[in-house]
Design a protein around this motif. Structure first.
Motif, mmCIF file in Angstrom:
data_model
loop_
_atom_site.group_PDB
_atom_site.id
_atom_site.type_symbol
_atom_site.label_atom_id
_atom_site.label_comp_id
_atom_site.label_asym_id
_atom_site.label_seq_id
_atom_site.Cartn_x
_atom_site.Cartn_y
_atom_site.Cartn_z
ATOM 1 N N LEU A 31 129.341 93.446 76.672
ATOM 2 C CA LEU A 31 128.442 94.427 76.845
ATOM 3 C C LEU A 31 127.162 94.334 76.126
ATOM 4 O O LEU A 31 127.250 93.587 75.272
ATOM 5 N N GLN A 32 126.167 94.739 76.467
ATOM 6 C CA GLN A 32 124.974 94.809 75.787
ATOM 7 C C GLN A 32 125.067 95.367 74.497
ATOM 8 O O GLN A 32 125.680 95.833 73.911
ATOM 9 N N GLY A 33 124.617 94.230 73.390
ATOM 10 C CA GLY A 33 124.641 94.511 71.955
ATOM 11 C C GLY A 33 125.801 94.391 71.274
ATOM 12 O O GLY A 33 126.242 94.538 70.171
ATOM 13 N N GLU A 34 126.973 93.540 72.025
ATOM 14 C CA GLU A 34 128.183 92.964 71.072
ATOM 15 C C GLU A 34 127.758 91.931 70.428
ATOM 16 O O GLU A 34 126.845 91.253 70.516
ATOM 17 N N LEU A 35 128.765 91.817 69.373
ATOM 18 C CA LEU A 35 128.761 90.728 68.353
ATOM 19 C C LEU A 35 130.061 90.090 68.337
ATOM 20 O O LEU A 35 131.000 90.776 67.836
ATOM 21 N N VAL A 36 130.097 88.868 69.010
ATOM 22 C CA VAL A 36 131.499 88.377 69.460
ATOM 23 C C VAL A 36 131.640 86.939 68.698
ATOM 24 O O VAL A 36 130.605 86.275 68.760
ATOM 25 N N LYS A 127 108.530 85.726 62.208
ATOM 26 C CA LYS A 127 108.966 86.814 61.247
ATOM 27 C C LYS A 127 110.345 87.165 61.161
ATOM 28 O O LYS A 127 110.839 87.397 60.288
ATOM 29 N N LEU A 128 110.858 87.605 62.379
ATOM 30 C CA LEU A 128 112.420 87.837 62.655
ATOM 31 C C LEU A 128 113.165 86.955 61.788
ATOM 32 O O LEU A 128 114.148 87.144 61.199
ATOM 33 N N THR A 129 112.999 85.460 61.928
ATOM 34 C CA THR A 129 113.777 84.433 61.400
ATOM 35 C C THR A 129 113.528 84.161 59.736
ATOM 36 O O THR A 129 114.039 83.465 59.151
ATOM 37 N N GLY A 130 112.482 84.985 59.331
ATOM 38 C CA GLY A 130 112.197 84.803 57.995
ATOM 39 C C GLY A 130 111.519 83.486 57.639
ATOM 40 O O GLY A 130 111.217 83.070 56.484
ATOM 41 N N LEU A 184 122.113 86.451 62.318
ATOM 42 C CA LEU A 184 122.733 86.925 63.368
ATOM 43 C C LEU A 184 123.145 88.466 63.219
ATOM 44 O O LEU A 184 123.064 89.140 64.067
ATOM 45 N N LEU A 185 123.622 88.869 62.098
ATOM 46 C CA LEU A 185 123.984 90.164 62.051
ATOM 47 C C LEU A 185 122.636 91.150 62.075
ATOM 48 O O LEU A 185 122.904 91.965 62.678
ATOM 49 N N LYS A 186 121.484 90.684 61.427
ATOM 50 C CA LYS A 186 120.248 91.445 61.693
ATOM 51 C C LYS A 186 119.913 91.395 63.123
ATOM 52 O O LYS A 186 119.331 92.664 63.532
ATOM 53 N N LEU A 187 119.806 90.495 63.683
ATOM 54 C CA LEU A 187 119.310 90.457 65.167
ATOM 55 C C LEU A 187 120.312 91.373 65.907
ATOM 56 O O LEU A 187 119.658 92.001 66.976
ATOM 57 N N ASN A 188 121.791 91.375 65.838
ATOM 58 C CA ASN A 188 122.684 92.063 66.507
ATOM 59 C C ASN A 188 122.121 93.609 66.135
ATOM 60 O O ASN A 188 122.044 94.442 67.162
ATOM 61 N N GLU A 189 122.091 93.906 64.794
ATOM 62 C CA GLU A 189 121.749 95.179 64.413
ATOM 63 C C GLU A 189 120.648 95.826 64.757
ATOM 64 O O GLU A 189 120.275 97.012 65.313
ATOM 65 N N GLU A 190 119.517 94.977 64.466
ATOM 66 C CA GLU A 190 118.119 95.745 64.668
ATOM 67 C C GLU A 190 117.655 95.349 65.961
ATOM 68 O O GLU A 190 116.795 96.187 66.555
ATOM 69 N N GLU A 191 117.883 94.230 66.517
ATOM 70 C CA GLU A 191 117.139 93.963 67.965
ATOM 71 C C GLU A 191 118.121 94.118 68.969
ATOM 72 O O GLU A 191 117.799 93.842 70.186
#
Ligand code: ADP
Length: 270
Positions: A31-36, A127-130, A184-191
């Motif tokens: 599903l959209q937004g999963e972190l697997v 910016k997203l990746t610092g 990865l956690l941030k990209l999943n959570e925020e994006e």
């Protein structure tokens, strides 16, 4: 939630190994937004699975659909990167330009986007990746963790909805691994990116929302990381470790010190 990837009875064998399936009858949906996290012993089919999702291999049997399309077709049309960002183990093999910002611009330039749009995407991805502060650095001079974040920035500049990563942390030192995992956690959570990553570090797998374990080309487990690590005989049979944080959680549960079953991160404990 929208289903972004479907596989149905997906099977694959390499030409050299016709007798033996690298992957057999794998039916999964994401599903959209999963972190697997994908885990399993060496040779269990994880990389083959990711390559099939990315259209780098074509199934012998069954099918795979990414956003309703055959990934092989998307790849042929040069559009795959706009749907799926792919990141591999060795960051050095993924860097194409001498300077950080040029490296990130490479993908959008190949899409022939207008200059303004390219600039905007490069800035956003850095910016997203610092890496914004490091944009004019020489790519080769970056640390391992920074290089891997650069590879991720390059993928993000094509604005994919899905990120597939094949052991993105395995060549990094502990600090680099942490940087990449946090990203990865941030990209999943925020994006709200859908992220599927292969790892052999169980403390990383514990941070995912869903864990899929492969064994000899088949799915041996699909569920939450906590439920996976609870099944000690299975974890042991696959030759995987129980992460220290999970052991601590079990101690707390056993002592009836209230910790919700959904806790998977050290930060959630405080
Ligand atoms: P994992 O990523 O879990 O280590 P792989 O998907 O790489 O597993 O491999 C699954 C099976 O396919 C293994 O038995 C492996 O030996 C075989 N295999 C992988 N790549 C090739 C290849 N290029 N040619 C022949 N066999 C391969």
């Amino acid at each position: 939630m929208e289903t972004v990837i479907v596989t149905n009875n997906l099977s694959y064998h390499y030409a050299a190994e016709k007798e033996r399936y690298a992957l057999q009858n794998v039916s999964l949906s994401f599903l959209q937004g999963e972190l697997v996290a994908l885990v399993g012993p060496n040779g269990s089919g994880k990389t083959t699975f990711i390559k099939l999702l990315a259209g780098l291999l074509e199934p012998n049997e069954g099918y795979v659909e990414v956003l309703g399309r055959n990934p092989k077709k998307l790849k042929e049309e040069g559009l795959l990167g706009t749907q799926i960002g792919l990141v591999f183990q060795n960051p050095d093999n993924q860097i194409v330009a001498a300077v950080v910002e040029e490296d990130v611009a490479f993908g959008p330039e190949n899409l022939n986007l207008p200059t303004g749009e390219i600039k905007k995407r490069v800035e956003e991805a850095l910016k997203l990746t610092g890496l914004w502060e490091l944009r004019q650095r020489a790519s080769y001079a970056l640390s391992g963790g920074q290089k891997q974040r650069l590879a991720i920035a390059g993928a993000l500049a094509l604005k994919p909805r899905i990120l597939l990563l094949d052991e993105p942390t395995s060549m990094l030192d502990p600090a680099g691994r942490q940087e990449v995992l946090n990203l990865l956690l941030k990209l999943n959570e925020e994006e709200k990116l859908t992220i599927i990553f292969i790892t052999h570090y169980m403390e990383e797998a514990l941070r995912a929302k869903r864990l899929i374990a492969f064994d000899r080309g088949r799915v041996a487990f699909d569920g939450t990381p906590n439920n996976f690590f609870r099944q000690k005989p299975l974890v042991r049979r696959l030759g995987l470790d129980i992460p220290p944080l999970y052991k601590l959680l079990e101690r707390l549960w056993a002592e009836k010190i209230f910790v919700p079953d959904t806790v998977t991160t050290p930060e959630m404990l405080v």
